[in-house]
Design a protein around this motif. Structure first.
Motif, PDB file in Angstrom:
ATOM      1  N   SER A 199      -7.093  -0.093   1.906  1.00  0.00           N
ATOM      2  CA  SER A 199      -8.405   0.206   2.484  1.00  0.00           C
ATOM      3  C   SER A 199      -8.923   1.549   1.970  1.00  0.00           C
ATOM      4  CB  SER A 199      -8.308   0.259   4.005  1.00  0.00           C
ATOM      5  OG  SER A 199      -7.495   1.357   4.386  1.00  0.00           O
ATOM      6  N   LYS A 200     -10.190   1.789   2.265  1.00  0.00           N
ATOM      7  CA  LYS A 200     -10.800   3.065   1.897  1.00  0.00           C
ATOM      8  C   LYS A 200     -10.100   4.213   2.631  1.00  0.00           C
ATOM      9  CE  LYS A 200     -15.279   5.357   1.669  1.00  0.00           C
ATOM     10  NZ  LYS A 200     -16.731   5.199   1.930  1.00  0.00           N
ATOM     11  N   ARG A 201      -9.730   3.967   3.889  1.00  0.00           N
ATOM     12  CA  ARG A 201      -9.058   4.990   4.695  1.00  0.00           C
ATOM     13  C   ARG A 201      -7.762   5.457   4.029  1.00  0.00           C
ATOM     14  NH1 ARG A 201      -5.006   4.995   8.536  1.00  0.00           N
ATOM     15  NH2 ARG A 201      -5.190   6.631  10.084  1.00  0.00           N
ATOM     16  N   CYS A 202      -6.914   4.514   3.603  1.00  0.00           N
ATOM     17  CA  CYS A 202      -5.647   4.870   2.963  1.00  0.00           C
ATOM     18  C   CYS A 202      -5.897   5.608   1.650  1.00  0.00           C
ATOM     19  CB  CYS A 202      -4.792   3.634   2.732  1.00  0.00           C
ATOM     20  SG  CYS A 202      -3.979   3.047   4.233  1.00  0.00           S
ATOM     21  N   ARG A 203      -6.910   5.189   0.919  1.00  0.00           N
ATOM     22  CA  ARG A 203      -7.236   5.851  -0.343  1.00  0.00           C
ATOM     23  C   ARG A 203      -7.667   7.303  -0.102  1.00  0.00           C
ATOM     24  NH1 ARG A 203     -11.718   3.629  -4.621  1.00  0.00           N
ATOM     25  NH2 ARG A 203     -11.282   5.121  -6.259  1.00  0.00           N
ATOM     26  N   CYS A 246       0.857  -1.186   0.000  1.00  0.00           N
ATOM     27  CA  CYS A 246       0.000   0.000   0.000  1.00  0.00           C
ATOM     28  C   CYS A 246       0.894   1.238   0.000  1.00  0.00           C
ATOM     29  CB  CYS A 246      -0.906  -0.015   1.228  1.00  0.00           C
ATOM     30  SG  CYS A 246      -1.916   1.464   1.429  1.00  0.00           S
ATOM     31  N   PRO A 247       0.699   2.170  -0.931  1.00  0.00           N
ATOM     32  CA  PRO A 247       1.558   3.349  -0.987  1.00  0.00           C
ATOM     33  C   PRO A 247       1.394   4.281   0.216  1.00  0.00           C
ATOM     34  CG  PRO A 247      -0.055   3.378  -2.775  1.00  0.00           C
ATOM     35  CD  PRO A 247      -0.265   2.128  -2.012  1.00  0.00           C
ATOM     36  N   GLN A 248       0.320   4.126   0.971  1.00  0.00           N
ATOM     37  CA  GLN A 248       0.082   5.015   2.105  1.00  0.00           C
ATOM     38  C   GLN A 248       0.649   4.465   3.407  1.00  0.00           C
ATOM     39  OE1 GLN A 248      -1.196   8.088   1.706  1.00  0.00           O
ATOM     40  NE2 GLN A 248      -0.635   8.384   3.807  1.00  0.00           N
ATOM     41  N   CYS A 249       0.317   3.206   3.736  1.00  0.00           N
ATOM     42  CA  CYS A 249       0.712   2.672   5.043  1.00  0.00           C
ATOM     43  C   CYS A 249       1.765   1.570   4.978  1.00  0.00           C
ATOM     44  CB  CYS A 249      -0.510   2.150   5.786  1.00  0.00           C
ATOM     45  SG  CYS A 249      -1.225   0.638   5.092  1.00  0.00           S
ATOM     46  N   GLY A 250       1.987   0.995   3.792  1.00  0.00           N
ATOM     47  CA  GLY A 250       3.006  -0.032   3.643  1.00  0.00           C
ATOM     48  C   GLY A 250       2.516  -1.449   3.862  1.00  0.00           C
ATOM     49  N   GLU A 251       1.254  -1.637   4.214  1.00  0.00           N
ATOM     50  CA  GLU A 251       0.700  -2.983   4.383  1.00  0.00           C
ATOM     51  C   GLU A 251       0.537  -3.651   3.026  1.00  0.00           C
ATOM     52  OE1 GLU A 251      -0.159  -4.581   7.313  1.00  0.00           O
ATOM     53  OE2 GLU A 251       0.743  -2.874   8.354  1.00  0.00           O
ATOM     54  N   LEU A 252       0.482  -4.970   3.016  1.00  0.00           N
ATOM     55  CA  LEU A 252       0.260  -5.687   1.776  1.00  0.00           C
ATOM     56  C   LEU A 252      -1.207  -5.599   1.394  1.00  0.00           C
ATOM     57  CD1 LEU A 252       2.447  -8.889   2.143  1.00  0.00           C
ATOM     58  CD2 LEU A 252       2.854  -6.910   0.696  1.00  0.00           C
ATOM     59  N   ILE A 256      -6.924   9.189   2.561  1.00  0.00           N
ATOM     60  CA  ILE A 256      -5.771   9.963   3.046  1.00  0.00           C
ATOM     61  C   ILE A 256      -4.952  10.456   1.861  1.00  0.00           C
ATOM     62  CG2 ILE A 256      -3.556   9.790   4.254  1.00  0.00           C
ATOM     63  CD1 ILE A 256      -4.955   7.889   6.240  1.00  0.00           C
ATOM     64  N   ASP A 257      -4.702   9.573   0.892  1.00  0.00           N
ATOM     65  CA  ASP A 257      -3.937   9.945  -0.293  1.00  0.00           C
ATOM     66  C   ASP A 257      -4.665  11.026  -1.092  1.00  0.00           C
ATOM     67  OD1 ASP A 257      -1.557   9.171  -2.069  1.00  0.00           O
ATOM     68  OD2 ASP A 257      -3.255   9.065  -3.461  1.00  0.00           O
ATOM     69  N   LEU A 258      -5.973  10.878  -1.256  1.00  0.00           N
ATOM     70  CA  LEU A 258      -6.759  11.884  -1.977  1.00  0.00           C
ATOM     71  C   LEU A 258      -6.671  13.239  -1.275  1.00  0.00           C
ATOM     72  CD1 LEU A 258      -8.742  12.672  -4.215  1.00  0.00           C
ATOM     73  CD2 LEU A 258     -10.595  11.902  -2.705  1.00  0.00           C
ATOM     74  N   GLY A 259      -6.744  13.231   0.051  1.00  0.00           N
ATOM     75  CA  GLY A 259      -6.630  14.471   0.821  1.00  0.00           C
ATOM     76  C   GLY A 259      -5.276  15.137   0.646  1.00  0.00           C
ATOM     77  N   GLN A 260      -4.224  14.336   0.534  1.00  0.00           N
ATOM     78  CA  GLN A 260      -2.892  14.916   0.325  1.00  0.00           C
ATOM     79  C   GLN A 260      -2.789  15.557  -1.053  1.00  0.00           C
ATOM     80  OE1 GLN A 260      -0.557  11.456   1.357  1.00  0.00           O
ATOM     81  NE2 GLN A 260      -0.114  12.296   3.379  1.00  0.00           N
ATOM     82  N   TRP A 261      -3.417  14.956  -2.058  1.00  0.00           N
ATOM     83  CA  TRP A 261      -3.438  15.581  -3.390  1.00  0.00           C
ATOM     84  C   TRP A 261      -4.242  16.874  -3.342  1.00  0.00           C
ATOM     85  CZ3 TRP A 261      -0.406  14.834  -7.331  1.00  0.00           C
ATOM     86  CH2 TRP A 261       0.204  13.602  -7.513  1.00  0.00           C
ATOM     87  N   ASN A 304     -10.343  -6.121  -4.930  1.00  0.00           N
ATOM     88  CA  ASN A 304     -10.018  -5.021  -4.017  1.00  0.00           C
ATOM     89  C   ASN A 304     -10.414  -3.710  -4.688  1.00  0.00           C
ATOM     90  OD1 ASN A 304      -8.957  -3.108  -2.316  1.00  0.00           O
ATOM     91  ND2 ASN A 304      -6.830  -3.768  -2.517  1.00  0.00           N
ATOM     92  N   PRO A 305     -11.535  -3.111  -4.295  1.00  0.00           N
ATOM     93  CA  PRO A 305     -11.985  -1.875  -4.948  1.00  0.00           C
ATOM     94  C   PRO A 305     -11.093  -0.667  -4.650  1.00  0.00           C
ATOM     95  CG  PRO A 305     -13.386  -2.375  -3.077  1.00  0.00           C
ATOM     96  CD  PRO A 305     -12.445  -3.533  -3.243  1.00  0.00           C
ATOM     97  N   TYR A 306     -10.190  -0.787  -3.689  1.00  0.00           N
ATOM     98  CA  TYR A 306      -9.334   0.339  -3.304  1.00  0.00           C
ATOM     99  C   TYR A 306      -7.916   0.219  -3.838  1.00  0.00           C
ATOM    100  CZ  TYR A 306     -13.237   0.489  -0.122  1.00  0.00           C
ATOM    101  OH  TYR A 306     -14.505   0.501   0.394  1.00  0.00           O
TER     102      TYR A 306
END
Length: 53
Positions: A24-28, A4-10, A30-35, A17-19
Motif C-alpha cells: 500500500s501507499k502507507r507502507c511505501r 511486503c517488506p514493511q508489514c509482511g502482508e502479501l 513508512i519505508d521512505l520516512g525510515q530512509w 500495483n503502483p506501490y
C-alpha cells in the motif's frame, strides 16, 4: 505475490500495483520516512586509522 517488506502482508508484484514491492501507499511512505530519518544504515567495517599525535 511477494511479501511486503514493511508489514509482511502479501502484495501483487506487477504493474497493476503502483506501490510494488509494498502492499500500500502507507507502507511505501513508512519505508521512505525510515530512509529519510536515516534509520537504515550500512555499517562501516573499514578499519579506523590510528591517530599518531
Amino acid at each position: 505475490m511477494v511479501t511486503c517488506p514493511q508489514c509482511g502482508e502479501l502484495a501483487e508484484y506487477s504493474s497493476a500495483n503502483p506501490y510494488r514491492p509494498f502492499c500500500s501507499k502507507r507502507c511505501r511512505l513508512i519505508d521512505l520516512g525510515q530512509w529519510a530519518s536515516e534509520s537504515y544504515r550500512i555499517p562501516d567495517t573499514a578499519p579506523k586509522p590510528d591517530s599518531e599525535e
